[in-house]
Design a protein around this motif. Sequence first.
Motif, short mmCIF file in Angstrom:
data_model
loop_
_atom_site.label_atom_id
_atom_site.label_comp_id
_atom_site.label_asym_id
_atom_site.label_seq_id
_atom_site.Cartn_x
_atom_site.Cartn_y
_atom_site.Cartn_z
N ASN A 3 0.85 -1.28 -0.06
CA ASN A 3 0.06 0.07 -0.13
C ASN A 3 0.83 1.20 0.14
OD1 ASN A 3 -2.41 -1.22 0.08
ND2 ASN A 3 -2.36 -1.78 2.14
N THR A 4 1.85 1.45 0.85
CA THR A 4 2.79 2.54 0.98
C THR A 4 3.55 2.54 -0.05
OG1 THR A 4 4.23 1.73 2.29
CG2 THR A 4 2.02 2.53 3.32
N LYS A 9 8.13 0.02 -3.15
CA LYS A 9 9.47 -0.03 -3.72
C LYS A 9 10.19 -1.27 -2.99
CE LYS A 9 13.86 2.50 -3.32
NZ LYS A 9 14.62 3.69 -2.86
N ARG A 10 9.87 -1.97 -1.72
CA ARG A 10 10.40 -2.86 -1.35
C ARG A 10 10.18 -4.31 -2.12
NH1 ARG A 10 14.91 -2.76 0.80
NH2 ARG A 10 14.67 -4.32 2.08
N ALA A 11 8.77 -4.01 -2.50
CA ALA A 11 8.19 -5.04 -3.19
C ALA A 11 9.01 -5.20 -4.59
CB ALA A 11 6.71 -5.16 -3.69
N ARG A 12 9.30 -4.18 -5.22
CA ARG A 12 10.10 -4.25 -6.52
C ARG A 12 11.45 -4.72 -6.37
NH1 ARG A 12 7.72 0.94 -6.95
NH2 ARG A 12 9.80 1.92 -6.57
N GLN A 13 12.19 -4.40 -5.38
CA GLN A 13 13.47 -4.63 -4.92
C GLN A 13 13.54 -5.91 -4.65
OE1 GLN A 13 14.38 -1.89 -1.63
NE2 GLN A 13 15.49 -0.62 -2.92
#
Length: 90
Positions: A3-4, A9-13
Amino acid sequence: MANTPQSQKRARQTERRTAVNKARRSRIRTYLRKVEEAIAGGDAQVAAEALRAAQPELMRGVTKGVVHKNTAARKMSRLSARVKALTVPA
């Protein structure tokens, strides 16, 4: 679902890192498989060459955090013992 913006970004990384680690792990396994096949073939010279090629790849996996240090040491030890058994008849 993230959500945030930070969690997105962490999911993409994580996705990118997972792909890189998967490729590294696959590459290591390929080198180890070549050693196994050479041992199964019974050719000591080819097995020794394959082992020499596999060692830096396995150690690179350790430095990159794909493989645990002790796991790499155990694999190298067992493979080198099997290659040595081919060269020196017991």
